[in-house]
Design a protein around this motif. Structure first.
Motif, PDB file in Angstrom:
ATOM      1  N   UNK A  65       0.828  -1.208   0.000  1.00 43.59           N
ATOM      2  CA  UNK A  65       0.000   0.000   0.000  1.00 43.59           C
ATOM      3  C   UNK A  65       0.861   1.255   0.000  1.00 43.59           C
ATOM      4  N   UNK A  66       2.142   1.119   0.330  1.00 39.38           N
ATOM      5  CA  UNK A  66       3.060   2.264   0.308  1.00 39.38           C
ATOM      6  C   UNK A  66       3.518   2.621  -1.101  1.00 39.38           C
ATOM      7  N   UNK A  67       3.222   1.784  -2.089  1.00 35.01           N
ATOM      8  CA  UNK A  67       3.578   2.115  -3.459  1.00 35.01           C
ATOM      9  C   UNK A  67       2.814   3.371  -3.891  1.00 35.01           C
ATOM     10  N   UNK A  68       3.522   4.266  -4.579  1.00 32.45           N
ATOM     11  CA  UNK A  68       2.931   5.545  -4.972  1.00 32.45           C
ATOM     12  C   UNK A  68       2.230   5.452  -6.328  1.00 32.45           C
ATOM     13  N   UNK A  69       1.675   4.326  -6.618  1.00 34.00           N
ATOM     14  CA  UNK A  69       0.932   4.103  -7.850  1.00 34.00           C
ATOM     15  C   UNK A  69      -0.421   3.519  -7.465  1.00 34.00           C
ATOM     16  N   UNK A  70      -1.473   4.087  -7.986  1.00 36.90           N
ATOM     17  CA  UNK A  70      -2.813   3.633  -7.624  1.00 36.90           C
ATOM     18  C   UNK A  70      -3.225   2.360  -8.351  1.00 36.90           C
ATOM     19  N   UNK A  71      -2.743   2.187  -9.579  1.00 35.44           N
ATOM     20  CA  UNK A  71      -3.186   1.072 -10.416  1.00 35.44           C
ATOM     21  C   UNK A  71      -2.235  -0.113 -10.230  1.00 35.44           C
ATOM     22  N   UNK A  72      -2.629  -1.083  -9.417  1.00 40.10           N
ATOM     23  CA  UNK A  72      -1.799  -2.251  -9.131  1.00 40.10           C
ATOM     24  C   UNK A  72      -2.625  -3.501  -9.424  1.00 40.10           C
ATOM     25  N   UNK A  73      -2.020  -4.429 -10.144  1.00 33.77           N
ATOM     26  CA  UNK A  73      -2.681  -5.673 -10.516  1.00 33.77           C
ATOM     27  C   UNK A  73      -1.972  -6.838  -9.838  1.00 33.77           C
ATOM     28  N   UNK A  74      -2.747  -7.782  -9.339  1.00 40.49           N
ATOM     29  CA  UNK A  74      -2.207  -8.907  -8.592  1.00 40.49           C
ATOM     30  C   UNK A  74      -2.610 -10.226  -9.239  1.00 40.49           C
ATOM     31  N   UNK A  75      -1.659 -11.150  -9.304  1.00 43.03           N
ATOM     32  CA  UNK A  75      -1.927 -12.530  -9.703  1.00 43.03           C
ATOM     33  C   UNK A  75      -1.546 -13.431  -8.545  1.00 43.03           C
ATOM     34  N   UNK A  76      -2.236 -14.541  -8.359  1.00 45.59           N
ATOM     35  CA  UNK A  76      -1.803 -15.497  -7.337  1.00 45.59           C
ATOM     36  C   UNK A  76      -0.685 -16.388  -7.852  1.00 45.59           C
ATOM     37  N   UNK A  77       0.098 -16.916  -6.922  1.00 43.95           N
ATOM     38  CA  UNK A  77       1.005 -18.017  -7.200  1.00 43.95           C
ATOM     39  C   UNK A  77       0.497 -19.248  -6.485  1.00 43.95           C
ATOM     40  N   UNK A  78       1.136 -20.381  -6.736  1.00 38.79           N
ATOM     41  CA  UNK A  78       0.666 -21.604  -6.084  1.00 38.79           C
ATOM     42  C   UNK A  78       0.822 -21.509  -4.568  1.00 38.79           C
ATOM     43  N   UNK A  79       1.793 -20.736  -4.078  1.00 35.21           N
ATOM     44  CA  UNK A  79       1.945 -20.567  -2.633  1.00 35.21           C
ATOM     45  C   UNK A  79       0.745 -19.830  -2.033  1.00 35.21           C
ATOM     46  N   UNK A  80       0.127 -18.963  -2.824  1.00 31.42           N
ATOM     47  CA  UNK A  80      -1.035 -18.210  -2.349  1.00 31.42           C
ATOM     48  C   UNK A  80      -2.336 -18.988  -2.477  1.00 31.42           C
TER      49      UNK A  80
END
Length: 296
Positions: A109-124
């Protein structure tokens, strides 16, 4: 190109030529090549494995925060950021899994960019078919458009058998059906879509079906994680680029009997760890700028 970029590993992807290894440019197309230039750049981070504790990275609790600070220090903020899986380290405890996902989300959340995309990995995701991941980050596969490029995020980890599965393959076919065959496409995934090292789980069981769907499209580039090292591969005109990790590097594919992490070297902390800045120029040439995690 700046002197700073010259000192880094810099890789230009500008279409197919004699002896070319990569084919990510759009120099051969017509309508798309003549479209107005729409430059942009995005940052790829991968395999942060938040919650890992072990000898392969004694600085596991600081590495992600270091990367966040380095991305924030870029002279020009990226248009968006993508995390290509294994946000957290695996755990059998559903409560601990959610705790790690919550902590990871708070750090980034400290990243100074609003548009962030997330993918899962097998660990998640593989132990609960992505249920906890979706609670924090939403769908495990999706698509979006940005400045003339169509981006597709695929989930080849929620199925413990390392497949996308029939439903997601059907979704992909539908997503691609509305695109011009000359349209630029970028695919994000965690595992490689080709058989890099199946004995190490570096493959997708139905990856060949994904590539068959993508093959009719003239300009496709795939960015993935999972193998904890930079790696480049070509499937006909489709270029595949693996990212380094932010926890520990892994050995080259098939170079030793097991995929055990490369031991931490106190004399060269953070060696082999990093993230990348992907720049799109003009009608679609890409450049990959690799950044290593810095020490204190």
């Amino acid at each position: 190109m700046s002197a700073q970029l010259d000192r880094r590993h810099f890789l230009r992807l500008a279409g197919v030529g004699v002896g070319a290894v990569f084919a990510s440019g759009l120099s051969g197309c017509t309508a798309w090549a003549t479209a107005p230039s729409r430059d942009f750049h995005f940052v790829q981070l991968s395999d942060t494995h938040w919650g890992y504790a072990g000898a392969a990275n004694p600085e596991a609790k600081t590495t992600l925060a270091r990367a966040v600070a380095e991305v924030n220090a870029l002279p020009m903020p990226p248009d968006f950021i993508v995390f290509t899986g294994d946000l957290t380290h695996t755990t059998d405890d559903p409560q601990e899994r959610r705790k790690r996902l919550r902590e990871f989300k708070a750090i980034v959340a400290d990243l100074k960019v609003q548009d962030i995309h997330f993918l899962p990995g097998e660990h998640d995701a593989s132990l609960d078919q992505g249920a906890a991941f979706q609670e924090f980050f939403g769908p495990t596969h999706y698509s979006f458009d940005h400045k003339g490029v169509h981006f597709i995020a695929l989930d080849n980890v929620s199925d413990p058998a390392a497949r996308l599965g029939e439903a997601q393959l059907a979704w992909l076919a539908q997503d691609l059906s509305g695109l011009d065959k000359e349209a630029p496409i970028v695919v994000f995934t965690h595992r490689p879509l080709f058989d890099l090292a199946p004995q190490w789980d570096w493959a997708t069981r139905d990856g060949s079906q994904v590539l068959a769907q993508l093959m009719p499209h003239a300009h496709v580039t795939v960015f993935y994680g999972h193998i904890h090292q930079e790696h480049h591969h070509q499937s006909a005109h489709i270029a595949h680029h693996a990212a380094t990790s932010l926890i520990f590097p892994l050995p080259a594919p098939g170079s030793q009997p097991s995929r055990a992490p490369i031991p931490w070297d106190a004399a060269q902390p953070f060696r082999g760890l990093g993230w990348r800045d992907v720049q799109r120029h003009g009608a679609g040439d890409y450049a990959l700028d690799q950044h290593g995690v810095k020490g204190a």
